[in-house]
Structures are given as structure tokens and as C-alpha cells.
Design a protein around this motif. Structure first.
Motif, PDB file in Angstrom:
ATOM      1  N   GLY A  66       0.769  -1.243   0.000  1.00 28.14           N
ATOM      2  CA  GLY A  66       0.000   0.000   0.000  1.00 28.14           C
ATOM      3  C   GLY A  66       0.793   1.280   0.000  1.00 28.14           C
ATOM      4  O   GLY A  66       0.204   2.362  -0.021  1.00 28.14           O
ATOM      5  N   ILE A  67       2.134   1.197   0.025  1.00 28.06           N
ATOM      6  CA  ILE A  67       2.942   2.418  -0.021  1.00 28.06           C
ATOM      7  C   ILE A  67       3.020   2.890  -1.471  1.00 28.06           C
ATOM      8  O   ILE A  67       3.329   2.113  -2.377  1.00 28.06           O
ATOM      9  CB  ILE A  67       4.344   2.168   0.550  1.00 28.06           C
ATOM     10  CG1 ILE A  67       4.249   1.725   2.010  1.00 28.06           C
ATOM     11  CG2 ILE A  67       5.204   3.426   0.437  1.00 28.06           C
ATOM     12  CD1 ILE A  67       5.584   1.348   2.618  1.00 28.06           C
ATOM     13  N   ALA A  68       2.739   4.163  -1.706  1.00 31.79           N
ATOM     14  CA  ALA A  68       2.718   4.699  -3.073  1.00 31.79           C
ATOM     15  C   ALA A  68       4.066   4.508  -3.756  1.00 31.79           C
ATOM     16  O   ALA A  68       5.129   4.766  -3.175  1.00 31.79           O
ATOM     17  CB  ALA A  68       2.361   6.181  -3.040  1.00 31.79           C
ATOM     18  N   ALA A  69       4.019   4.035  -5.013  1.00 28.53           N
ATOM     19  CA  ALA A  69       5.231   3.826  -5.803  1.00 28.53           C
ATOM     20  C   ALA A  69       4.906   4.095  -7.262  1.00 28.53           C
ATOM     21  O   ALA A  69       3.773   3.879  -7.709  1.00 28.53           O
ATOM     22  CB  ALA A  69       5.759   2.406  -5.619  1.00 28.53           C
ATOM     23  N   HIS A  70       5.899   4.555  -7.997  1.00 27.42           N
ATOM     24  CA  HIS A  70       5.709   4.857  -9.416  1.00 27.42           C
ATOM     25  C   HIS A  70       6.508   3.866 -10.246  1.00 27.42           C
ATOM     26  O   HIS A  70       7.716   3.697 -10.035  1.00 27.42           O
ATOM     27  CB  HIS A  70       6.172   6.277  -9.721  1.00 27.42           C
ATOM     28  CG  HIS A  70       6.023   6.659 -11.159  1.00 27.42           C
ATOM     29  ND1 HIS A  70       4.813   7.034 -11.706  1.00 27.42           N
ATOM     30  CD2 HIS A  70       6.930   6.695 -12.186  1.00 27.42           C
ATOM     31  CE1 HIS A  70       4.975   7.297 -12.992  1.00 27.42           C
ATOM     32  NE2 HIS A  70       6.242   7.097 -13.304  1.00 27.42           N
ATOM     33  N   PRO A  71       5.880   3.184 -11.230  1.00 23.86           N
ATOM     34  CA  PRO A  71       6.600   2.190 -12.030  1.00 23.86           C
ATOM     35  C   PRO A  71       7.531   2.828 -13.050  1.00 23.86           C
ATOM     36  O   PRO A  71       7.166   3.776 -13.745  1.00 23.86           O
ATOM     37  CB  PRO A  71       5.472   1.417 -12.714  1.00 23.86           C
ATOM     38  CG  PRO A  71       4.339   2.405 -12.805  1.00 23.86           C
ATOM     39  CD  PRO A  71       4.442   3.256 -11.581  1.00 23.86           C
ATOM     40  N   LEU A  72       8.742   2.288 -13.123  1.00 15.76           N
ATOM     41  CA  LEU A  72       9.724   2.693 -14.121  1.00 15.76           C
ATOM     42  C   LEU A  72      10.100   1.462 -14.941  1.00 15.76           C
ATOM     43  O   LEU A  72      10.189   0.367 -14.397  1.00 15.76           O
ATOM     44  CB  LEU A  72      10.967   3.280 -13.450  1.00 15.76           C
ATOM     45  CG  LEU A  72      10.717   4.549 -12.618  1.00 15.76           C
ATOM     46  CD1 LEU A  72      11.918   4.851 -11.728  1.00 15.76           C
ATOM     47  CD2 LEU A  72      10.403   5.736 -13.513  1.00 15.76           C
ATOM     48  N   ARG A  73      10.305   1.643 -16.228  1.00 16.95           N
ATOM     49  CA  ARG A  73      10.528   0.497 -17.107  1.00 16.95           C
ATOM     50  C   ARG A  73      11.827   0.583 -17.903  1.00 16.95           C
ATOM     51  O   ARG A  73      12.342  -0.434 -18.342  1.00 16.95           O
ATOM     52  CB  ARG A  73       9.351   0.370 -18.094  1.00 16.95           C
ATOM     53  CG  ARG A  73       8.024   0.084 -17.405  1.00 16.95           C
ATOM     54  CD  ARG A  73       7.987  -1.326 -16.856  1.00 16.95           C
ATOM     55  NE  ARG A  73       6.754  -1.607 -16.123  1.00 16.95           N
ATOM     56  CZ  ARG A  73       6.644  -1.578 -14.804  1.00 16.95           C
ATOM     57  NH1 ARG A  73       7.699  -1.280 -14.059  1.00 16.95           N
ATOM     58  NH2 ARG A  73       5.500  -1.844 -14.212  1.00 16.95           N
ATOM     59  N   ARG A  74      12.328   1.789 -18.119  1.00 16.42           N
ATOM     60  CA  ARG A  74      13.492   1.923 -18.979  1.00 16.42           C
ATOM     61  C   ARG A  74      14.373   3.069 -18.524  1.00 16.42           C
ATOM     62  O   ARG A  74      13.927   3.975 -17.807  1.00 16.42           O
ATOM     63  CB  ARG A  74      13.064   2.137 -20.442  1.00 16.42           C
ATOM     64  CG  ARG A  74      12.134   3.315 -20.625  1.00 16.42           C
ATOM     65  CD  ARG A  74      11.381   3.276 -21.941  1.00 16.42           C
ATOM     66  NE  ARG A  74      10.395   4.348 -22.019  1.00 16.42           N
ATOM     67  CZ  ARG A  74      10.410   5.307 -22.934  1.00 16.42           C
ATOM     68  NH1 ARG A  74      11.362   5.344 -23.848  1.00 16.42           N
ATOM     69  NH2 ARG A  74       9.469   6.226 -22.950  1.00 16.42           N
ATOM     70  N   ARG A  75      15.629   3.011 -18.932  1.00 11.20           N
ATOM     71  CA  ARG A  75      16.575   4.080 -18.641  1.00 11.20           C
ATOM     72  C   ARG A  75      17.136   4.597 -19.961  1.00 11.20           C
ATOM     73  O   ARG A  75      17.661   3.836 -20.770  1.00 11.20           O
ATOM     74  CB  ARG A  75      17.721   3.576 -17.757  1.00 11.20           C
ATOM     75  CG  ARG A  75      18.684   4.669 -17.307  1.00 11.20           C
ATOM     76  CD  ARG A  75      19.676   4.135 -16.297  1.00 11.20           C
ATOM     77  NE  ARG A  75      20.512   5.201 -15.772  1.00 11.20           N
ATOM     78  CZ  ARG A  75      21.475   5.024 -14.863  1.00 11.20           C
ATOM     79  NH1 ARG A  75      21.694   3.800 -14.386  1.00 11.20           N
ATOM     80  NH2 ARG A  75      22.192   6.039 -14.432  1.00 11.20           N
ATOM     81  N   ARG A  76      16.993   5.902 -20.172  1.00 10.12           N
ATOM     82  CA  ARG A  76      17.431   6.562 -21.391  1.00 10.12           C
ATOM     83  C   ARG A  76      18.705   7.358 -21.084  1.00 10.12           C
ATOM     84  O   ARG A  76      18.778   8.067 -20.095  1.00 10.12           O
ATOM     85  CB  ARG A  76      16.351   7.518 -21.900  1.00 10.12           C
ATOM     86  CG  ARG A  76      14.976   6.914 -22.029  1.00 10.12           C
ATOM     87  CD  ARG A  76      13.915   7.981 -22.326  1.00 10.12           C
ATOM     88  NE  ARG A  76      14.139   8.656 -23.592  1.00 10.12           N
ATOM     89  CZ  ARG A  76      14.632   9.875 -23.728  1.00 10.12           C
ATOM     90  NH1 ARG A  76      14.946  10.599 -22.654  1.00 10.12           N
ATOM     91  NH2 ARG A  76      14.793  10.424 -24.909  1.00 10.12           N
TER      92      ARG A  76
END
Length: 417
Positions: A66-76
Motif C-alpha cells: 500500500g505504499i505509493a510507488a511509481h513504475p519505471l521500465r526503462r533508462r534513457r
């Protein structure tokens, strides 16, 4: 083991995780001693946890749901190139399976997960710790020589069966356990900041073009990572810029938190502005320029390897046990893994000696590995940067493999079963 008294020195991310894990594992009494008397300082700093580590840590209970998190998928990875437009030229893209967190929201989630039976005492500054079996004197005659002692700022002394140092890079517990282990300055600093993501709309057509990506801006002598994080009032953009410090004595480099938010001097702000103007693609320069000075600070980069992580009824967790340069994106996961390993050891061990020995063998090696990898990353990305503009995808991939030197990736490794 069952029962026993434990003092956790430090009530931040590592301290809350350790306290909760030990209480669930069966410790009789757990006391957290946090020197801050009010709400812990919330800098809005972003951090990331590898998706595989998050799955592992949620399964162990160390990372609450339940802790807010933002998904990341790639590194540019981008460089300044006027011919490619205001966003610069993309020289490489790699997978980046992480979720980003807001430090304050993560800490609050961990604090709320600490069982009510744990005594969380704020405003309790610890000035010194003594290992068990040292200077016992009359204490030994009273049957207390096998307990560690904690001295508080008011002068009182408390005894515990185990004292866990979760008190960061200045750890008083580490000073008692291995006084020769101290932070070493890496030779460069990071500038940190964050800004309300809604303000990206002020930048026109390129507003928020890569919400699922970490963008790394590459320049001679440094790099800057920019990515989204959740925030108490909505999404924010977090950035961390690594570069050499001004060479005019404006930074005091004996303290990793020398210039906290709100303390950025006009001279340092001018230095940062000049660096952005000289090195950054226009769009990314404008993104960082949106940051309020109150949300900007400078942090000298240090690393540290503790020669011992446990002994004399003392044990180190999180940054107290090892300070890893942020390039490795492993700090939060490492602290939660330390808590998990300690709880697992508590359940398996028949004595404190067995617990301490097993913890040191497991987590000491893991910490040294993280420090070594982060040093290689820092040298390649800041101290000895390549000719970025001449790099292509194949060259970048080979350069990255050289930094890893056989490690599976950044973000930390899975814990041994």
C-alpha cells in the motif's frame, strides 16, 4: 530465540524496518531510540527499489503493502546535441525494472507497520554505546556484564541484550564496534532536487514525455538522473546530478549533509545554473530550473565499509553498516534486507552469539559487494566519463558491462535462502 530486550538506535527507514521485523520474529521487548523530537525531516528525496527486490521484501513483510510507488521500465541515456532538438540525442536505452518512492511516504508506511508493542521514543539522543563485556565492573557482578550499554544525552545508561545501530553514516554504534571504519569522500558531490510534476506543463510540447523512464543526461565529468516519484500532494519529478564541486572552497566536504534544502547559497546556485547552461540539452536544463531553491541541496558523496557488522551484542544495519554511493540504487532495499536477515537469524538461532555471527557472515559480504560495485559505477559515470557524444548503443552496452564486472545488475542481489 524468544524474549530478550533490543534497542534500535535510529528510527528512520532502517530503524523502523528492523524494529518491526524483530517484533514479528519474537523479540520480547523492542525499543526504538530516535534523536529527532518531532517529525523526521522530509526532504521529498526520491529513491528506487528493484522490482525483484520488492517482491522478495513484500513476501518477508519488510516492505508493507500500500505504499505509493511509481513504475519505471526503462533508462534513457542522452547527450546535448543541437541538431537533435531540445531534448538532446538518445545514445542508449536499457531496461530499468524499478519502482520509485518518495522518502517521506516510504518512511511513514514503515513507521505505521511497526507493531504497537514496540516502544518508539523520540527525542532520545544516544551519545555512546558500550559492547557487552567491556567495562562491566560491578555490572558483571550484578549479572549484567553480558548486556550492551546505551548512554543517553541526559546521562542515563540503559542495558539491552542487543543494540542495533540503524543510525546512519555517523553511527555511534559503529563507532563502538569498529571505530576505524569511517566514511571516505569520493571526490565529487550530488545536487538533488524535486519539483511538482504538474509544472512540466510550463515547458510546452515536451511536457512529461517519458513518465515510465529514468533519463540520464550525460556530460563531461558527470551525469544527472531524472525520474518521477509519487508525492504527498501528487507526482513529482526527482533529479540527482553528480559532478565535481566548485573549486573555490564554497563547500565543506567533511559532512555528507552539509547543505540541506533551503541552505543553497547564491554562489552555489550560480554554479549549478552555469553547469546546466553549459552541459545540458535545453529541455532538461529547463526541467531542473523549475526547482525551488528550498527543494534543492548539495550532498558530498561518500562510501564506507564497516570492518565488522556484529559483535559484543552490537549489530549494524542500513547505512550504519555500509554507505553505498547512490549510483547502485540499492540503499533502501539493502536496509530492508538487513532487517529481514536479522529477523530470519533471530528465528533460527539459539543464542545471541550465533545470531551475531550468522548476520555478519551474510550481510557483511553483501555490503562489501554493494560498495565495490557503486565505486565502479561512480568512477565510470563521474570521475572518468567516456566521450559520450561518440558512443553508440553497442559501445554503451560494453561500457555498462565493464562497470558491472560480472554482477547481475544494479539494485542489489536477491538474498540467499
Amino acid at each position: 530465540m524468544r524474549g530478550g530486550t533490543v534497542a534500535v538506535i535510529g528510527g528512520s527507514i532502517a530503524g523502523c524496518a528492523v524494529a518491526a521485523a524483530l517484533a514479528r520474529a519474537g523479540a520480547g521487548q523492542v525499543v526504538v531510540l530516535e534523536r529527532t523530537s518531532g517529525r523526521l525531516e522530509d526532504r521529498g528525496v526520491g529513491l528506487c527499489v528493484h522490482d525483484e527486490r520488492a517482491v522478495e521484501l513484500r513476501a518477508s513483510g519488510a516492505l508493507p503493502e500500500g505504499i505509493a510507488a511509481h513504475p519505471l521500465r526503462r533508462r534513457r541515456w542522452v547527450v546535448r546535441d543541437a541538431a537533435e532538438g531540445p531534448g538532446g540525442r538518445l545514445i542508449w536505452q536499457q531496461p530499468f525494472p524499478f519502482h520509485s518512492y518518495h522518502w517521506g511516504l516510504l518512511w511513514r508506511g514503515l513507521r505505521e507497520s511497526v507493531p504497537a508493542a514496540v516502544v518508539y521514543r523520540q527525542g532520545e539522543a544516544v551519545t555512546a554505546v558500550e559492547p557487552a563485556g567491556t567495562g562491566a565492573g560491578a555490572g558483571a557482578a550484578e549479572g549484567k556484564g553480558d548486556r550492551a550499554r546505551v548512554r543517553l544525552a541526559g546521562g542515563s545508561v540503559e542495558r539491552y541484550d542487543l543494540v542495533v545501530g540503524a543510525d546512519g553514516y555517523r553511527s555511534v554504534v559503529r563507532a563502538a564496534l569498529c571505530a576505524d571504519s569511517r566514511p571516505h569522500y569520493a571526490g565529487y558531490v550530488c545536487w538533488r532536487g524535486n519539483v511538482d510534476a504538474a509544472r512540466l506543463g510550463e515547458l510546452g510540447g515536451l511536457a512529461d514525455p517519458f513518465p515510465d523512464a529514468v533519463t540520464t543526461v550525460c556530460f563531461r565529468g558527470g551525469t544527472c538522473v531524472v525520474y518521477r516519484i509519487p508525492g504527498p500532494g501528487g507526482p513529482r519529478v526527482n533529479w540527482v546530478l553528480y559532478a565535481a564541486p566548485p573549486q573555490d572552497g564554497r563547500l565543506r566536504l567533511d559532512d555528507p549533509t552539509s547543505f540541506p534544502p533551503g541552505a543553497l547559497t547564491p554562489g552555489l546556485a550560480e554554479h549549478l545554473d552555469a553547469l546546466l547552461e553549459r552541459e545540458f540539452p535545453p529541455y532538461w536544463r529547463r526541467v531542473l530550473a523549475l526547482t525551488d531553491p528550498a527543494d534543492t541541496f548539495v550532498q558530498p558523496i561518500y562510501d564506507l565499509e564497516a570492518t565488522h557488522t556484529a559483535g559484543g551484542r552490537l549489530l549494524l544495519a542500513g547505512d550504519a553498516a555500509g554507505v553505498v554511493r547512490p549510483h547502485n540504487t540499492s540503499g533502501a532495499a539493502k536496509a530492508l534486507q538487513d532487517a529481514t536477515a536479522l529477523a530470519d537469524g533471530w528465528r533460527r538461532s539459539d543464542s545471541f552469539e550465533e545470531l551475531l555471527d550468522g548476520y555478519h557472515r551474510a550481510r557483511g559480504a553483501a555490503g562489501r559487494e554493494l560498495v565495490a560495485l557503486a565505486r565502479r559505477l561512480g568512477r565510470a559515470q563521474v570521475e572518468r566519463t567516456p566521450a559520450w557524444a561518440a558512443m553508440d548503443g553497442d559501445g554503451m552496452a560494453a561500457w555498462w558491462r565493464g562497470q558491472l564486472d560480472g554482477a547481475p545488475g544494479i539494485g542489489g542481489r536477491a538474498m540467499a535462502p
